[in-house]
Scaffold this motif. Structure first.
Motif, PDB file in Angstrom:
ATOM      1  N   UNK A   9     -22.996  43.545   6.724  1.00  0.00           N
ATOM      2  CA  UNK A   9     -21.652  43.297   7.216  1.00  0.00           C
ATOM      3  C   UNK A   9     -20.846  42.518   6.182  1.00  0.00           C
ATOM      4  N   UNK A  10     -19.514  42.589   6.317  1.00  0.00           N
ATOM      5  CA  UNK A  10     -18.629  41.938   5.357  1.00  0.00           C
ATOM      6  C   UNK A  10     -18.856  40.428   5.297  1.00  0.00           C
ATOM      7  N   UNK A  11     -19.192  39.801   6.433  1.00  0.00           N
ATOM      8  CA  UNK A  11     -19.372  38.343   6.412  1.00  0.00           C
ATOM      9  C   UNK A  11     -20.654  37.929   5.702  1.00  0.00           C
ATOM     10  N   UNK A  12     -21.585  38.867   5.505  1.00  0.00           N
ATOM     11  CA  UNK A  12     -22.816  38.573   4.774  1.00  0.00           C
ATOM     12  C   UNK A  12     -22.714  38.936   3.295  1.00  0.00           C
ATOM     13  N   UNK A  13     -21.764  39.769   2.954  1.00  0.00           N
ATOM     14  CA  UNK A  13     -21.635  40.238   1.574  1.00  0.00           C
ATOM     15  C   UNK A  13     -21.545  39.101   0.554  1.00  0.00           C
ATOM     16  N   UNK A  14     -20.791  38.000   0.837  1.00  0.00           N
ATOM     17  CA  UNK A  14     -20.724  36.924  -0.166  1.00  0.00           C
ATOM     18  C   UNK A  14     -22.061  36.266  -0.477  1.00  0.00           C
ATOM     19  N   UNK A  15     -23.076  36.474   0.350  1.00  0.00           N
ATOM     20  CA  UNK A  15     -24.391  35.888   0.102  1.00  0.00           C
ATOM     21  C   UNK A  15     -25.238  36.740  -0.834  1.00  0.00           C
ATOM     22  N   UNK A  16     -24.792  37.955  -1.095  1.00  0.00           N
ATOM     23  CA  UNK A  16     -25.527  38.852  -1.985  1.00  0.00           C
ATOM     24  C   UNK A  16     -25.168  38.573  -3.439  1.00  0.00           C
ATOM     25  N   UNK A  17     -26.038  38.906  -4.386  1.00  0.00           N
ATOM     26  CA  UNK A  17     -25.661  38.841  -5.800  1.00  0.00           C
ATOM     27  C   UNK A  17     -24.449  39.732  -6.065  1.00  0.00           C
ATOM     28  N   UNK A  43     -30.921  37.498  -0.756  1.00  0.00           N
ATOM     29  CA  UNK A  43     -30.085  36.302  -0.724  1.00  0.00           C
ATOM     30  C   UNK A  43     -29.580  35.863   0.627  1.00  0.00           C
ATOM     31  N   UNK A  44     -29.929  36.578   1.702  1.00  0.00           N
ATOM     32  CA  UNK A  44     -29.394  36.270   3.030  1.00  0.00           C
ATOM     33  C   UNK A  44     -30.476  35.590   3.867  1.00  0.00           C
ATOM     34  N   UNK A  45     -30.331  34.302   4.199  1.00  0.00           N
ATOM     35  CA  UNK A  45     -31.335  33.632   5.039  1.00  0.00           C
ATOM     36  C   UNK A  45     -31.379  34.238   6.440  1.00  0.00           C
ATOM     37  N   UNK A  46     -32.542  34.157   7.071  1.00  0.00           N
ATOM     38  CA  UNK A  46     -32.671  34.753   8.400  1.00  0.00           C
ATOM     39  C   UNK A  46     -31.771  34.068   9.430  1.00  0.00           C
ATOM     40  N   UNK A 133     -28.118  24.978   1.323  1.00  0.00           N
ATOM     41  CA  UNK A 133     -29.260  25.413   0.521  1.00  0.00           C
ATOM     42  C   UNK A 133     -29.898  26.632   1.191  1.00  0.00           C
ATOM     43  N   UNK A 134     -29.664  27.792   0.656  1.00  0.00           N
ATOM     44  CA  UNK A 134     -30.184  29.015   1.281  1.00  0.00           C
ATOM     45  C   UNK A 134     -31.700  29.078   1.250  1.00  0.00           C
ATOM     46  N   UNK A 135     -32.309  28.539   0.205  1.00  0.00           N
ATOM     47  CA  UNK A 135     -33.771  28.578   0.127  1.00  0.00           C
ATOM     48  C   UNK A 135     -34.396  27.743   1.251  1.00  0.00           C
ATOM     49  N   UNK A 136     -33.780  26.636   1.588  1.00  0.00           N
ATOM     50  CA  UNK A 136     -34.264  25.838   2.706  1.00  0.00           C
ATOM     51  C   UNK A 136     -34.219  26.652   3.998  1.00  0.00           C
ATOM     52  N   UNK A 137     -33.121  27.340   4.232  1.00  0.00           N
ATOM     53  CA  UNK A 137     -32.943  28.075   5.482  1.00  0.00           C
ATOM     54  C   UNK A 137     -33.816  29.324   5.566  1.00  0.00           C
ATOM     55  N   UNK A 138     -34.417  29.730   4.465  1.00  0.00           N
ATOM     56  CA  UNK A 138     -35.341  30.863   4.496  1.00  0.00           C
ATOM     57  C   UNK A 138     -36.733  30.462   4.981  1.00  0.00           C
ATOM     58  N   UNK A 139     -37.002  29.178   5.082  1.00  0.00           N
ATOM     59  CA  UNK A 139     -38.331  28.728   5.504  1.00  0.00           C
ATOM     60  C   UNK A 139     -38.627  29.214   6.925  1.00  0.00           C
ATOM     61  N   UNK A 140     -39.819  29.697   7.099  1.00  0.00           N
ATOM     62  CA  UNK A 140     -40.204  30.348   8.352  1.00  0.00           C
ATOM     63  C   UNK A 140     -40.149  29.398   9.549  1.00  0.00           C
TER      64      UNK A 140
END
Length: 255
Positions: A9-17, A43-46, A133-140
């Motif tokens: 979706x367009x709102x997620x696009x800015x999170x992509x490379x 690049x998109x956290x869950x 911090x996107x890497x933090x938010x990717x933590x399971x």
């Protein structure tokens, strides 16, 4: 190796490379890769993912990717979270944590929290983790959270209020800005020993924090703070500072 096309979706696009924006991403994935793995690898956290459709059928993030096909990823929709409604801000959001407390929301913050500690708290105590911090938010272990896109604290606060539909459940200045605990009302007699004489003469409404013993009252900064908070809690065309009428000045003994 599965060769899957993913669109966002367009709102997620800015999170992509940058190179992957504006078109479906076609990529091969190792056997056993899940939808969560593929989406977060791009690049998109869950925490930012709403509905995921694989060839038109809804799937869960933990499911395995198919051998081929198209995956459509939608962003989360604004919604008031289920209880407990409490937030944990990482080291990037100290000023915003204070604004959340000002609005009456249970908000934990410590700039010494390590990512692993935040994950444990989120998992064991069900905090909603707010971070840039996107890497933090990717933590399971982080089941509830949000990637905050804005950089300025008031803009971050407006983003959080919109994302979680907080405007109608705010209780301005019902918590201590320092300790985060609910404030307790004081009678003028109880507050007398803790406030300056001029305050005792002019004010009748007081509250206190039972941890740090600060005393709060509606003082001279009320109008400014009311307007600031109302601007963060109300839509642009709303009625303005009246929404924040219960706000108290963050005064303290000796202030």
């Amino acid at each position: 190796m599965p060769l899957v096309s993913l669109s966002f979706d367009a709102d997620l696009t800015p999170l992509l490379p940058l190179a992957l924006r504006g078109h479906p991403v076609v990529r091969g994935w190792a056997a056993g890769a899940t939808f969560k793995h593929a989406i977060e690898a791009l690049g998109v956290p869950h925490t930012e993912v709403g509905r995921v459709l694989a060839d038109g059928e809804p799937v869960v993030l933990e499911a395995m990717l198919p051998a081929s096909g198209h995956v459509a990823v939608s962003g989360v929709q604004p919604t008031l979270p289920a209880v407990p409604l409490r937030f944990l801000c990482d080291a990037h959001l100290g000023a915003t944590a204070r604004l959340l407390r000002m609005a009456g929301f249970d908000t934990a913050y410590d700039n010494n929290y390590a990512d692993a500690a935040i994950e444990v708290l989120a998992l064991e105590e069900d905090w909603i983790v707010l971070s840039r911090d996107r890497e933090l938010l990717k933590r399971r272990g982080i089941g509830r959270g949000a990637f905050i896109r804005a950089r300025e604290p008031q803009a971050q606060m407006r983003e959080i209020v919109t994302r979680f539909r907080l405007a109608d459940v705010a209780k301005p200045f019902s918590r201590c800005l320092e300790c985060n605990v609910p404030l307790r009302m004081l009678s003028p007699e109880e507050a007398a020993a803790s406030v300056p004489p001029r305050v005792r003469e002019r004010q009748r409404l007081f509250s206190t924090c039972d941890v740090c013993r600060r005393v709060y009252w509606p003082g001279s900064h009320w109008a400014r703070m009311s307007a600031v908070l109302a601007g963060m809690l109300s839509p642009p065309d709303d009625e303005g500072p009246e929404r924040a009428a219960p706000i108290l000045r963050s005064g303290s003994a000796g202030a």
